[in-house]
Design a protein around this motif. Structure first.
Motif, mmCIF file in Angstrom:
data_model
loop_
_atom_site.group_PDB
_atom_site.id
_atom_site.type_symbol
_atom_site.label_atom_id
_atom_site.label_comp_id
_atom_site.label_asym_id
_atom_site.label_seq_id
_atom_site.Cartn_x
_atom_site.Cartn_y
_atom_site.Cartn_z
ATOM 1 N N ILE A 60 27.232 24.873 10.839
ATOM 2 C CA ILE A 60 27.951 26.004 11.430
ATOM 3 C C ILE A 60 28.042 27.172 10.464
ATOM 4 C CG2 ILE A 60 30.195 26.793 12.291
ATOM 5 C CD1 ILE A 60 30.615 23.915 13.365
ATOM 6 N N PHE A 61 28.525 26.903 9.246
ATOM 7 C CA PHE A 61 28.812 28.000 8.329
ATOM 8 C C PHE A 61 27.570 28.531 7.608
ATOM 9 C CE2 PHE A 61 33.009 26.023 8.821
ATOM 10 C CZ PHE A 61 33.734 27.151 9.192
ATOM 11 N N SER A 62 26.539 27.711 7.467
ATOM 12 C CA SER A 62 25.303 28.228 6.887
ATOM 13 C C SER A 62 24.597 29.153 7.875
ATOM 14 C CB SER A 62 24.376 27.083 6.471
ATOM 15 O OG SER A 62 23.979 26.311 7.583
ATOM 16 N N LEU A 63 24.640 28.807 9.166
ATOM 17 C CA LEU A 63 24.049 29.687 10.189
ATOM 18 C C LEU A 63 24.826 30.990 10.296
ATOM 19 C CD1 LEU A 63 23.156 27.161 13.042
ATOM 20 C CD2 LEU A 63 21.584 28.292 11.469
ATOM 21 N N ILE A 64 26.148 30.892 10.247
ATOM 22 C CA ILE A 64 26.974 32.104 10.272
ATOM 23 C C ILE A 64 26.684 32.962 9.044
ATOM 24 C CG2 ILE A 64 29.341 32.981 10.096
ATOM 25 C CD1 ILE A 64 30.230 30.605 11.804
ATOM 26 N N GLY A 65 26.607 32.308 7.876
ATOM 27 C CA GLY A 65 26.330 33.034 6.644
ATOM 28 C C GLY A 65 24.968 33.699 6.654
ATOM 29 N N ALA A 66 23.960 32.973 7.174
ATOM 30 C CA ALA A 66 22.597 33.516 7.221
ATOM 31 C C ALA A 66 22.525 34.750 8.116
ATOM 32 C CB ALA A 66 21.634 32.442 7.730
ATOM 33 N N ARG A 67 23.195 34.682 9.264
ATOM 34 C CA ARG A 67 23.176 35.818 10.188
ATOM 35 C C ARG A 67 24.026 36.968 9.668
ATOM 36 N NH1 ARG A 67 19.792 38.299 13.457
ATOM 37 N NH2 ARG A 67 20.774 39.227 15.301
ATOM 38 N N LEU A 68 25.216 36.669 9.163
ATOM 39 C CA LEU A 68 26.119 37.704 8.667
ATOM 40 C C LEU A 68 25.490 38.474 7.512
ATOM 41 C CD1 LEU A 68 28.937 38.944 8.943
ATOM 42 C CD2 LEU A 68 29.780 37.221 7.338
ATOM 43 N N TYR A 69 24.826 37.756 6.616
ATOM 44 C CA TYR A 69 24.146 38.378 5.471
ATOM 45 C C TYR A 69 23.107 39.383 5.970
ATOM 46 C CZ TYR A 69 21.525 38.423 1.002
ATOM 47 O OH TYR A 69 20.890 38.788 -0.163
ATOM 48 N N TYR A 70 22.299 38.962 6.932
ATOM 49 C CA TYR A 70 21.249 39.831 7.475
ATOM 50 C C TYR A 70 21.847 41.046 8.175
ATOM 51 C CZ TYR A 70 16.969 41.253 9.859
ATOM 52 O OH TYR A 70 15.892 41.967 10.302
ATOM 53 N N VAL A 71 22.904 40.820 8.948
ATOM 54 C CA VAL A 71 23.545 41.918 9.683
ATOM 55 C C VAL A 71 24.149 42.939 8.721
ATOM 56 C CG1 VAL A 71 25.497 42.492 11.198
ATOM 57 C CG2 VAL A 71 23.986 40.587 11.778
ATOM 58 N N LEU A 72 24.802 42.465 7.675
ATOM 59 C CA LEU A 72 25.446 43.366 6.716
ATOM 60 C C LEU A 72 24.437 44.285 6.029
ATOM 61 C CD1 LEU A 72 28.115 41.034 5.081
ATOM 62 C CD2 LEU A 72 28.511 42.956 6.630
ATOM 63 N N PHE A 73 23.229 43.769 5.789
ATOM 64 C CA PHE A 73 22.214 44.601 5.140
ATOM 65 C C PHE A 73 21.409 45.433 6.138
ATOM 66 C CE2 PHE A 73 23.048 41.770 1.560
ATOM 67 C CZ PHE A 73 23.022 42.671 0.504
ATOM 68 N N ASN A 74 21.737 45.307 7.414
ATOM 69 C CA ASN A 74 21.171 46.172 8.462
ATOM 70 C C ASN A 74 22.310 46.723 9.316
ATOM 71 O OD1 ASN A 74 17.996 45.776 8.491
ATOM 72 N ND2 ASN A 74 18.898 43.774 8.112
ATOM 73 N N LEU A 75 23.396 47.088 8.645
ATOM 74 C CA LEU A 75 24.642 47.394 9.336
ATOM 75 C C LEU A 75 24.520 48.592 10.276
ATOM 76 C CD1 LEU A 75 27.447 46.256 9.556
ATOM 77 C CD2 LEU A 75 28.185 47.777 7.715
ATOM 78 N N ASP A 76 23.790 49.619 9.878
ATOM 79 C CA ASP A 76 23.665 50.806 10.722
ATOM 80 C C ASP A 76 23.061 50.455 12.084
ATOM 81 O OD1 ASP A 76 24.738 52.363 8.759
ATOM 82 O OD2 ASP A 76 22.814 53.076 7.978
ATOM 83 N N TYR A 77 22.026 49.627 12.058
ATOM 84 C CA TYR A 77 21.377 49.245 13.305
ATOM 85 C C TYR A 77 22.321 48.431 14.184
ATOM 86 C CZ TYR A 77 18.460 46.753 16.643
ATOM 87 O OH TYR A 77 17.952 46.224 17.806
ATOM 88 N N TYR A 78 23.006 47.443 13.584
ATOM 89 C CA TYR A 78 23.833 46.546 14.391
ATOM 90 C C TYR A 78 25.141 47.193 14.852
ATOM 91 C CZ TYR A 78 20.611 42.754 13.555
ATOM 92 O OH TYR A 78 19.487 41.973 13.549
ATOM 93 N N LEU A 79 25.603 48.217 14.136
ATOM 94 C CA LEU A 79 26.754 48.971 14.623
ATOM 95 C C LEU A 79 26.374 49.763 15.870
ATOM 96 C CD1 LEU A 79 28.398 50.306 11.334
ATOM 97 C CD2 LEU A 79 29.313 48.578 12.903
ATOM 98 N N ALA A 80 25.126 50.213 15.895
ATOM 99 C CA ALA A 80 24.638 50.952 17.060
ATOM 100 C C ALA A 80 24.231 50.006 18.192
ATOM 101 C CB ALA A 80 23.460 51.839 16.666
ATOM 102 N N ASN A 81 23.894 48.742 17.836
ATOM 103 C CA ASN A 81 23.450 47.757 18.828
ATOM 104 C C ASN A 81 24.193 46.438 18.616
ATOM 105 O OD1 ASN A 81 20.838 49.249 19.953
ATOM 106 N ND2 ASN A 81 20.811 49.413 17.716
ATOM 107 N N PRO A 82 25.494 46.413 18.830
ATOM 108 C CA PRO A 82 26.299 45.218 18.506
ATOM 109 C C PRO A 82 25.893 43.963 19.269
ATOM 110 C CG PRO A 82 27.575 46.793 19.818
ATOM 111 C CD PRO A 82 26.326 47.493 19.396
ATOM 112 N N ILE A 83 25.374 44.103 20.478
ATOM 113 C CA ILE A 83 24.960 42.929 21.260
ATOM 114 C C ILE A 83 23.829 42.185 20.550
ATOM 115 C CG2 ILE A 83 23.988 42.133 23.442
ATOM 116 C CD1 ILE A 83 26.875 43.056 23.611
ATOM 117 N N ASP A 84 22.997 42.915 19.815
ATOM 118 C CA ASP A 84 21.852 42.309 19.136
ATOM 119 C C ASP A 84 22.267 41.363 18.014
ATOM 120 O OD1 ASP A 84 20.326 43.729 20.853
ATOM 121 O OD2 ASP A 84 19.403 45.052 19.371
ATOM 122 N N ILE A 85 23.509 41.453 17.584
ATOM 123 C CA ILE A 85 24.001 40.544 16.537
ATOM 124 C C ILE A 85 23.844 39.091 16.978
ATOM 125 C CG2 ILE A 85 26.067 39.747 15.307
ATOM 126 C CD1 ILE A 85 27.035 42.644 15.297
#
Length: 295
Positions: A60-85
């Protein structure tokens, strides 16, 4: 010729529900890793349900960590497209984020259950690396995590299967199969860890894993075209890899100097309970000696 066409990232479609190869491959890597770790756990005299319990949290937490890490380093895109998270089946799972999530989970779990973190981590190290080796094939299916442009002749000279060459053709251009380089590097590392683990001091296997993987990741990351970046010139994975190598070496040197550690192959049962017992015996002996002196 089998596998001449590009591989469909969707493995199974059931009406509106689609099961992607990416998720299947990651799950397979985790299950095989669990099997190996659980087998070693029993061999080392620890409860056979230890990793079953631990893996539920780590997955659970490794998958969350893997996705969160990627999202944080592409934050501008995911703030504009939150569903894509939530579209994890499209890729975008950072191994370093998964490692951070998994390691933090392991530290908390072992502390709560009174196990030695380093003993459990040594057991898990080859499984983690094998899971990474298998998981990289999910990137292959999604045609991501590849390197720069190369010729078909270059790929043919690597003596790799035809289906890999064909799938490295993206919009008419062939690319470095960096996913394959990392997968092979990781598999070699798994073999090395299995060979040297019994002879290493307790806690050194997980540190050797971190150093070994980080060396390969640093080199291979330099070939990739989709790296997460800090600014215009610093590749995040390379910076993290260097940091991990330095920290792992420092921890290894400190622990080997500070403690009289047994070899991994000499430890049977819960090392933390045994080491606590030895400390308690030592303390009671010191107290008894003081009492005798007072008398």
């Amino acid at each position: 010729m089998i596998f001449n066409a590009a591989i469909d990232p969707v493995a199974i479609s059931l009406g509106p529900l689609s099961i992607h190869w990416y998720g299947i491959i990651i799950l397979v890597g985790m299950l095989i890793g669990y099997y190996l770790a659980n087998k070693e756990t029993i061999k080392r005299g620890l409860p056979d349900d230890l990793f079953m319990d631990l893996m539920m949290y780590i997955i659970i937490f490794s998958l969350i960590g893997a996705r969160l890490y990627y999202v944080l380093f592409n934050l501008d895109y995911y703030l504009a497209n939150p569903i894509d998270i939530f579209k994890v089946y499209e890729g975008g799972m950072a191994i370093h984020g998964g490692l951070i999530g998994g390691f933090l989970t392991g530290i908390i779990y072992t502390k709560k259950k009174n196990y030695s973190f380093f003993q459990i981590a040594d057991i898990a190290a080859p499984s983690i690396l094998l899971g990474q080796a298998i998981g990289r094939w999910g990137n292959f299916i999604n045609q991501e995590a590849h390197g720069g442009e190369v010729s078909r002749t270059f790929l043919e000279n690597l003596m790799i299967p035809e289906f890999i060459i064909n799938h490295m053709n993206i919009d008419g251009v062939y690319y470095h199969p960096t996913f394959l380089y990392e997968s092979v590097w990781s598999i070699i590392g798994v073999i090395i860890l299995f060979i040297i683990r019994p002879k290493l001091k307790l806690g050194n296997t997980i540190l050797v894993y971190l150093i070994y993987y980080s060396i390969g990741r640093f080199v291979i990351e330099g070939m990739r075209t989709d790296s997460l970046m800090i600014g215009d010139y610093i590749r995040t994975a390379q910076l993290i890899s260097i940091t991990i190598i330095i920290l792992a070496l420092a921890i290894m040197i400190y622990r080997n100097y500070k403690y009289d550690l047994p070899r991994y192959g000499q430890v049977y049962g819960n090392f933390k309970e045994k080491s606590q017992g030895i400390k308690n015996i030592h303390k009671s002996t010191v107290v008894n000696k003081k009492k005798k002196r007072k008398k």
